[in-house]
Design an enzyme around this catalytic site. Structure first.
Site, PDB file in Angstrom:
ATOM      1  N   HIS A   1       0.838  -1.212   0.000  1.00 11.11           N
ATOM      2  CA  HIS A   1       0.000   0.000   0.000  1.00 11.11           C
ATOM      3  C   HIS A   1       0.871   1.260   0.000  1.00 11.11           C
ATOM      4  O   HIS A   1       0.616   2.214  -0.721  1.00 11.11           O
ATOM      5  CB  HIS A   1      -0.880   0.061   1.255  1.00 11.11           C
ATOM      6  CG  HIS A   1      -1.904  -1.029   1.383  1.00 11.11           C
ATOM      7  ND1 HIS A   1      -2.040  -1.797   2.515  1.00 11.11           N
ATOM      8  CD2 HIS A   1      -2.857  -1.471   0.523  1.00 11.11           C
ATOM      9  CE1 HIS A   1      -3.035  -2.649   2.355  1.00 11.11           C
ATOM     10  NE2 HIS A   1      -3.547  -2.480   1.148  1.00 11.11           N
TER      11      HIS A   1
ATOM     12  N   LYS B   1     -17.805  -5.787   8.320  1.00 13.70           N
ATOM     13  CA  LYS B   1     -16.552  -6.516   8.107  1.00 13.70           C
ATOM     14  C   LYS B   1     -15.741  -6.514   9.401  1.00 13.70           C
ATOM     15  O   LYS B   1     -15.464  -5.447   9.959  1.00 13.70           O
ATOM     16  CB  LYS B   1     -15.764  -5.837   6.976  1.00 13.70           C
ATOM     17  CG  LYS B   1     -14.785  -6.772   6.281  1.00 13.70           C
ATOM     18  CD  LYS B   1     -14.360  -6.156   4.958  1.00 13.70           C
ATOM     19  CE  LYS B   1     -13.056  -6.730   4.454  1.00 13.70           C
ATOM     20  NZ  LYS B   1     -12.632  -6.082   3.206  1.00 13.70           N
TER      21      LYS B   1
ATOM     22  N   ARG C   1      -1.931  -6.626  -8.019  1.00 17.94           N
ATOM     23  CA  ARG C   1      -0.738  -7.426  -7.711  1.00 17.94           C
ATOM     24  C   ARG C   1      -0.533  -8.554  -8.699  1.00 17.94           C
ATOM     25  O   ARG C   1       0.556  -8.818  -9.150  1.00 17.94           O
ATOM     26  CB  ARG C   1      -0.866  -8.015  -6.294  1.00 17.94           C
ATOM     27  CG  ARG C   1      -0.737  -7.002  -5.191  1.00 17.94           C
ATOM     28  CD  ARG C   1      -1.211  -7.547  -3.886  1.00 17.94           C
ATOM     29  NE  ARG C   1      -2.629  -7.906  -3.964  1.00 17.94           N
ATOM     30  CZ  ARG C   1      -3.385  -8.214  -2.936  1.00 17.94           C
ATOM     31  NH1 ARG C   1      -2.877  -8.254  -1.726  1.00 17.94           N
ATOM     32  NH2 ARG C   1      -4.669  -8.500  -3.103  1.00 17.94           N
TER      33      ARG C   1
ATOM     34  N   SER D   1      -2.678  -7.762   3.457  1.00 12.66           N
ATOM     35  CA  SER D   1      -2.937  -7.549   4.886  1.00 12.66           C
ATOM     36  C   SER D   1      -3.360  -8.868   5.529  1.00 12.66           C
ATOM     37  O   SER D   1      -2.951  -9.191   6.644  1.00 12.66           O
ATOM     38  CB  SER D   1      -4.065  -6.525   5.076  1.00 12.66           C
ATOM     39  OG  SER D   1      -3.732  -5.301   4.485  1.00 12.66           O
TER      40      SER D   1
HETATM   41  O1  PNS Z   1      -8.979  -2.969   0.306  1.00 19.72           O
HETATM   42  P1  PNS Z   1     -10.266  -3.549  -0.213  1.00 19.72           P
HETATM   43  O2  PNS Z   1     -11.018  -4.200   0.921  1.00 19.72           O
HETATM   44  O3  PNS Z   1     -10.062  -4.452  -1.393  1.00 19.72           O
HETATM   45  O4  PNS Z   1     -11.156  -2.285  -0.711  1.00 19.72           O
HETATM   46  C1  PNS Z   1     -12.450  -2.482  -1.234  1.00 19.72           C
HETATM   47  C2  PNS Z   1     -13.173  -1.128  -1.418  1.00 19.72           C
HETATM   48  C3  PNS Z   1     -13.173  -0.326  -0.127  1.00 19.72           C
HETATM   49  C4  PNS Z   1     -12.484  -0.320  -2.504  1.00 19.72           C
HETATM   50  C5  PNS Z   1     -14.621  -1.443  -1.883  1.00 19.72           C
HETATM   51  O5  PNS Z   1     -15.195  -2.389  -1.014  1.00 19.72           O
HETATM   52  C6  PNS Z   1     -15.545  -0.232  -1.913  1.00 19.72           C
HETATM   53  O6  PNS Z   1     -15.359   0.655  -2.714  1.00 19.72           O
HETATM   54  N1  PNS Z   1     -16.540  -0.173  -0.998  1.00 19.72           N
HETATM   55  C7  PNS Z   1     -17.432   0.959  -0.858  1.00 19.72           C
HETATM   56  C8  PNS Z   1     -18.879   0.606  -1.227  1.00 19.72           C
HETATM   57  C9  PNS Z   1     -19.061   0.685  -2.733  1.00 19.72           C
HETATM   58  O7  PNS Z   1     -18.941   1.728  -3.359  1.00 19.72           O
HETATM   59  N2  PNS Z   1     -19.369  -0.480  -3.324  1.00 19.72           N
HETATM   60  C10 PNS Z   1     -19.527  -0.628  -4.751  1.00 19.72           C
HETATM   61  C11 PNS Z   1     -18.188  -0.861  -5.421  1.00 19.72           C
HETATM   62  S1  PNS Z   1     -18.378  -1.201  -7.125  1.00 19.72           S
END
Ligand code: PNS
Length: 165
Positions: A20, A44, A93, A131
């Protein structure tokens, strides 16, 4: 300022890894402002609370003058618009990340066509770090040095192994 390029780097960051951090450094060079935004997701189960994650992110990104740390709830594209960000930054990645990232990028574009998702490929040194694995390894007594910033390693040791520093 309307012509400033503001990018939003969203994620769980539970906790931040060197992968990150690499992306934050590269993103800060590409954009005028980079907002690193932690999703506040009650459903979560996280190891670190949002305020703890904010503190860790702020500590390790202090050296980047144009990076700020925030948290958000609800739809990412709504938050990006509110924050004035025209770009969503994500890292890839390996091929295994691609499908999930493609789906999110296309859905976000459908929801808000003006916002672009920009992907950066992880550097090879970080392409295997996650993570989830870092937490698993340290919890089982493995060595995670070089995978997360030292301050984050201390927090992980404290939380998962009960070591007080
Ligand atoms: O680090 P992560 O857990 O892979 O991040 C995922 C994240 C936070 C980018 C994704 O879950 C997100 O954008 N959540 C917010 C809710 C949302 O907008 N959902 C629709 C996404 S298409």
């Amino acid at each position: 300022m309307a012509n400033k390029r503001i990018a939003l780097y969203p994620g769980s960051f539970d906790p931040i890894t060197n992968g990150h951090l690499d992306l934050i450094g590269r993103g800060s060079r590409l954009f005028d402002r980079l907002i690193v935004a932690i999703l506040r997701n009650e459903s979560k189960q996280a190891l670190f609370s949002v305020p703890e994650r904010i503190e860790m992110l702020e500590e390790v990104s202090r050296g980047f003058h144009n990076v700020e740390v925030a948290s958000f709830n609800g739809l990412l594209v709504d938050y990006a618009s509110e924050a004035g960000a025209g770009v969503l930054l994500r890292g890839i990645r390996a091929v295994s990340d691609y499908e999930y990232e493609l789906q999110m990028a296309l859905m976000n574009r459908r929801l808000r066509p003006a916002i672009e998702t920009v992907f950066l490929m992880s550097s090879e040194a970080h392409s295997f770090i996650s993570s989830r694995l870092v937490k698993e390894i340290i919890g089982l007594g493995g060595n995670i040095s070089g995978l997360v910033p030292p301050s984050v390693e201390n927090k992980l040791r404290e939380r998962l192994l009960g070591e007080k520093r």
